[in-house]
Design a protein around this motif. Structure first.
Motif, PDB file in Angstrom:
ATOM      1  N   LEU A 163       0.826  -1.213   0.000  1.00  0.00           N
ATOM      2  CA  LEU A 163       0.000   0.000   0.000  1.00  0.00           C
ATOM      3  C   LEU A 163       0.860   1.263   0.000  1.00  0.00           C
ATOM      4  O   LEU A 163       0.553   2.241  -0.690  1.00  0.00           O
ATOM      5  CB  LEU A 163      -0.934  -0.003   1.214  1.00  0.00           C
ATOM      6  N   ILE A 164       1.933   1.240   0.784  1.00  0.00           N
ATOM      7  CA  ILE A 164       2.843   2.384   0.837  1.00  0.00           C
ATOM      8  C   ILE A 164       3.393   2.698  -0.556  1.00  0.00           C
ATOM      9  O   ILE A 164       3.435   3.851  -0.987  1.00  0.00           O
ATOM     10  CB  ILE A 164       4.014   2.112   1.817  1.00  0.00           C
ATOM     11  N   ASN A 165       3.820   1.673  -1.267  1.00  0.00           N
ATOM     12  CA  ASN A 165       4.377   1.879  -2.609  1.00  0.00           C
ATOM     13  C   ASN A 165       3.350   2.467  -3.560  1.00  0.00           C
ATOM     14  O   ASN A 165       3.666   3.326  -4.395  1.00  0.00           O
ATOM     15  CB  ASN A 165       4.913   0.556  -3.171  1.00  0.00           C
ATOM     16  N   THR A 166       2.102   2.032  -3.435  1.00  0.00           N
ATOM     17  CA  THR A 166       1.031   2.547  -4.290  1.00  0.00           C
ATOM     18  C   THR A 166       0.757   4.019  -3.981  1.00  0.00           C
ATOM     19  O   THR A 166       0.652   4.856  -4.893  1.00  0.00           O
ATOM     20  CB  THR A 166      -0.261   1.731  -4.088  1.00  0.00           C
ATOM     21  N   ILE A 167       0.649   4.338  -2.683  1.00  0.00           N
ATOM     22  CA  ILE A 167       0.373   5.722  -2.282  1.00  0.00           C
ATOM     23  C   ILE A 167       1.554   6.624  -2.660  1.00  0.00           C
ATOM     24  O   ILE A 167       1.372   7.763  -3.089  1.00  0.00           O
ATOM     25  CB  ILE A 167       0.090   5.815  -0.764  1.00  0.00           C
ATOM     26  N   LYS A 168       2.749   6.115  -2.488  1.00  0.00           N
ATOM     27  CA  LYS A 168       3.963   6.859  -2.838  1.00  0.00           C
ATOM     28  C   LYS A 168       4.004   7.153  -4.332  1.00  0.00           C
ATOM     29  O   LYS A 168       4.348   8.266  -4.759  1.00  0.00           O
ATOM     30  CB  LYS A 168       5.191   6.064  -2.415  1.00  0.00           C
ATOM     31  N   GLU A 169       3.633   6.176  -5.131  1.00  0.00           N
ATOM     32  CA  GLU A 169       3.627   6.351  -6.585  1.00  0.00           C
ATOM     33  C   GLU A 169       2.636   7.432  -7.002  1.00  0.00           C
ATOM     34  O   GLU A 169       2.863   8.171  -7.968  1.00  0.00           O
ATOM     35  CB  GLU A 169       3.267   5.026  -7.269  1.00  0.00           C
ATOM     36  N   ALA A 170       1.529   7.545  -6.252  1.00  0.00           N
ATOM     37  CA  ALA A 170       0.525   8.568  -6.539  1.00  0.00           C
ATOM     38  C   ALA A 170       0.946   9.949  -6.040  1.00  0.00           C
ATOM     39  O   ALA A 170       0.289  10.949  -6.339  1.00  0.00           O
ATOM     40  CB  ALA A 170      -0.814   8.181  -5.910  1.00  0.00           C
ATOM     41  N   GLY A 171       2.028  10.001  -5.254  1.00  0.00           N
ATOM     42  CA  GLY A 171       2.565  11.279  -4.811  1.00  0.00           C
ATOM     43  C   GLY A 171       2.083  11.772  -3.466  1.00  0.00           C
ATOM     44  O   GLY A 171       2.345  12.913  -3.087  1.00  0.00           O
ATOM     45  N   TYR A 172       1.394  10.899  -2.705  1.00  0.00           N
ATOM     46  CA  TYR A 172       0.834  11.341  -1.433  1.00  0.00           C
ATOM     47  C   TYR A 172       1.716  10.979  -0.235  1.00  0.00           C
ATOM     48  O   TYR A 172       1.438  11.410   0.891  1.00  0.00           O
ATOM     49  CB  TYR A 172      -0.571  10.756  -1.236  1.00  0.00           C
ATOM     50  N   ILE A 173       2.733  10.185  -0.454  1.00  0.00           N
ATOM     51  CA  ILE A 173       3.666   9.804   0.599  1.00  0.00           C
ATOM     52  C   ILE A 173       5.083   9.936   0.057  1.00  0.00           C
ATOM     53  O   ILE A 173       5.331   9.666  -1.123  1.00  0.00           O
ATOM     54  CB  ILE A 173       3.417   8.354   1.073  1.00  0.00           C
ATOM     55  N   VAL A 174       5.999  10.368   0.909  1.00  0.00           N
ATOM     56  CA  VAL A 174       7.409  10.466   0.534  1.00  0.00           C
ATOM     57  C   VAL A 174       8.240   9.666   1.528  1.00  0.00           C
ATOM     58  O   VAL A 174       7.808   9.404   2.649  1.00  0.00           O
ATOM     59  CB  VAL A 174       7.894  11.933   0.507  1.00  0.00           C
ATOM     60  N   GLN A 175       9.454   9.280   1.088  1.00  0.00           N
ATOM     61  CA  GLN A 175      10.344   8.507   1.950  1.00  0.00           C
ATOM     62  C   GLN A 175      11.607   9.296   2.237  1.00  0.00           C
ATOM     63  O   GLN A 175      12.219   9.860   1.329  1.00  0.00           O
ATOM     64  CB  GLN A 175      10.711   7.175   1.284  1.00  0.00           C
ATOM     65  N   ASN A 176      11.960   9.366   3.504  1.00  0.00           N
ATOM     66  CA  ASN A 176      13.168  10.055   3.921  1.00  0.00           C
ATOM     67  C   ASN A 176      14.379   9.214   3.498  1.00  0.00           C
ATOM     68  O   ASN A 176      14.511   8.063   3.920  1.00  0.00           O
ATOM     69  CB  ASN A 176      13.162  10.234   5.447  1.00  0.00           C
ATOM     70  N   PRO A 177      15.260   9.767   2.667  1.00  0.00           N
ATOM     71  CA  PRO A 177      16.395   8.983   2.165  1.00  0.00           C
ATOM     72  C   PRO A 177      17.394   8.591   3.260  1.00  0.00           C
ATOM     73  O   PRO A 177      18.157   7.635   3.089  1.00  0.00           O
ATOM     74  CB  PRO A 177      17.049   9.917   1.145  1.00  0.00           C
ATOM     75  N   CYS A 178      17.377   9.306   4.375  1.00  0.00           N
ATOM     76  CA  CYS A 178      18.314   8.995   5.472  1.00  0.00           C
ATOM     77  C   CYS A 178      17.748   7.945   6.422  1.00  0.00           C
ATOM     78  O   CYS A 178      18.397   6.941   6.718  1.00  0.00           O
ATOM     79  CB  CYS A 178      18.660  10.268   6.234  1.00  0.00           C
ATOM     80  N   THR A 179      16.521   8.181   6.915  1.00  0.00           N
ATOM     81  CA  THR A 179      15.926   7.263   7.886  1.00  0.00           C
ATOM     82  C   THR A 179      15.184   6.105   7.230  1.00  0.00           C
ATOM     83  O   THR A 179      14.892   5.109   7.878  1.00  0.00           O
ATOM     84  CB  THR A 179      14.932   8.009   8.789  1.00  0.00           C
ATOM     85  N   ARG A 180      14.850   6.258   5.929  1.00  0.00           N
ATOM     86  CA  ARG A 180      14.060   5.286   5.164  1.00  0.00           C
ATOM     87  C   ARG A 180      12.621   5.200   5.673  1.00  0.00           C
ATOM     88  O   ARG A 180      11.869   4.312   5.282  1.00  0.00           O
ATOM     89  CB  ARG A 180      14.704   3.877   5.190  1.00  0.00           C
ATOM     90  N   LYS A 181      12.244   6.138   6.527  1.00  0.00           N
ATOM     91  CA  LYS A 181      10.874   6.167   7.022  1.00  0.00           C
ATOM     92  C   LYS A 181       9.991   6.980   6.078  1.00  0.00           C
ATOM     93  O   LYS A 181      10.471   7.739   5.239  1.00  0.00           O
ATOM     94  CB  LYS A 181      10.831   6.745   8.439  1.00  0.00           C
ATOM     95  N   TYR A 182       8.668   6.839   6.264  1.00  0.00           N
ATOM     96  CA  TYR A 182       7.709   7.463   5.360  1.00  0.00           C
ATOM     97  C   TYR A 182       6.926   8.567   6.069  1.00  0.00           C
ATOM     98  O   TYR A 182       6.693   8.511   7.278  1.00  0.00           O
ATOM     99  CB  TYR A 182       6.731   6.415   4.823  1.00  0.00           C
ATOM    100  N   SER A 183       6.507   9.554   5.281  1.00  0.00           N
ATOM    101  CA  SER A 183       5.663  10.629   5.806  1.00  0.00           C
ATOM    102  C   SER A 183       4.748  11.113   4.697  1.00  0.00           C
ATOM    103  O   SER A 183       4.993  10.861   3.508  1.00  0.00           O
ATOM    104  CB  SER A 183       6.511  11.788   6.338  1.00  0.00           C
ATOM    105  N   ASN A 184       3.679  11.811   5.082  1.00  0.00           N
ATOM    106  CA  ASN A 184       2.760  12.365   4.086  1.00  0.00           C
ATOM    107  C   ASN A 184       3.432  13.491   3.316  1.00  0.00           C
ATOM    108  O   ASN A 184       4.231  14.247   3.872  1.00  0.00           O
ATOM    109  CB  ASN A 184       1.492  12.872   4.756  1.00  0.00           C
ATOM    110  N   SER A 185       3.075  13.628   2.062  1.00  0.00           N
ATOM    111  CA  SER A 185       3.685  14.647   1.219  1.00  0.00           C
ATOM    112  C   SER A 185       2.913  15.955   1.281  1.00  0.00           C
ATOM    113  O   SER A 185       1.790  16.028   1.788  1.00  0.00           O
ATOM    114  CB  SER A 185       3.754  14.172  -0.241  1.00  0.00           C
ATOM    115  N   ILE A 186       3.487  16.984   0.724  1.00  0.00           N
ATOM    116  CA  ILE A 186       2.869  18.309   0.666  1.00  0.00           C
ATOM    117  C   ILE A 186       1.617  18.298  -0.210  1.00  0.00           C
ATOM    118  O   ILE A 186       0.784  19.190  -0.125  1.00  0.00           O
ATOM    119  CB  ILE A 186       3.895  19.349   0.134  1.00  0.00           C
TER     120      ILE A 186
END
Length: 260
Positions: A49-72
């Motif tokens: 689900l994370i990958n799907t939401i990320k692909e749609a642009g609603y979630i981003v991944q922190n390149p340092c922590t590898r954790k996810y957060s909601n996008s702008i």
């Protein structure tokens, strides 16, 4: 039958995706494992689900922590919704006026599901203040603006929100359960305003009143907030009550509300 099951699974996937978004809204950055534990979902499902939401642009991944957060992107959508209502633009001069008069923090929130969302604010210039960021969602049961709106919703809506409320004790003064909250809401309806006496944050006092639209629906609320150390119950309570109620009434009139 197979088609119906498949459709049902698709709906469940959508609901789970929104649960992830809401969890990230509450806690900021979270890992796959943290989301899996918090939402009682297996890691494979969360990852998909994370990958799907990320692909749609609603979630981003922190390149340092590898954790996810909601996008702008979510903030942008929410901002557009607020702008289309016109409430923020209409309310701004009123917020500025009472901020100038009281020198305290003035907040504007809108009703959103079981919560309220802060959509505008003017902070006090004082070094001592309690600031809550715009866009923050807060529960209705332990906030002045939340109770100001909740008290005037239809009974079925009130019951549904309360049934979905976890009465978490955020401070020693937080309302303890359904019966106590219903009693508070009765007083809010009678008096036309709500007081938050350190229920959400220790040391924070606020007075709030509901804003109604042309359908007589409580769509928003306005509040005056101050640190307890600057508040004198005997000398200031009625002053703040009158100010917040009169401002809310004027704003309601701007939205086409006619008092009944």
């Amino acid at each position: 039958m197979d088609t119906n099951v498949k459709g049902s699974n698709h709906v469940k996937s959508v609901l789970k995706a929104f649960q992830i978004i809401e969890e990230l809204d509450r806690f900021g950055e979270l890992s796959i494992g943290e989301l899996s534990q918090a939402l009682s979902m297996d890691k494979t499902t969360v990852h998909r689900l994370i990958n799907t939401i990320k692909e749609a642009g609603y979630i981003v991944q922190n390149p340092c922590t590898r954790k996810y957060s909601n996008s702008i992107k979510l903030f942008t959508i929410g901002t557009r919704i607020i702008e289309r209502t016109g409430l923020k633009e209409i309310a701004r001069p009123y917020l500025e006026a009472i901020a100038d008069e009281t020198k305290e923090t003035i907040n504007l929130s809108m009703h959103s599901g079981n919560d309220i969302v802060y959509v505008d604010k003017i902070e006090s210039d004082s070094a001592i203040k309690v600031g809550i960021k715009m866009g923050t969602s807060l529960p209705m049961y332990c906030t002045g603006m939340g109770k100001a709106i909740l008290a005037f919703l239809p009974e079925e809506s009130v019951n549904e929100i309360i049934s979905n409320t976890n009465f978490y004790k955020r401070t020693p003064k937080t309302v303890s359960g359904k019966e106590a909250l219903l009693k508070q809401l009765e007083a809010v309806r009678k008096n036309g305003y709500a007081k938050d006496g350190e229920e959400y944050v220790d040391g924070l006092i606020s007075f709030a009143a509901p804003i109604f639209d042309y359908r007589n629906s409580p769509v928003a609320a306005i509040s005056i907030s101050m640190p307890k150390m600057r508040y004198n119950e005997t000398e200031q309570r009625q002053y703040y009550v009158n100010l917040v109620k009169n401002t809310a009434t004027a704003l309601s009139k701007e939205l086409g509300h006619k008092r009944r």
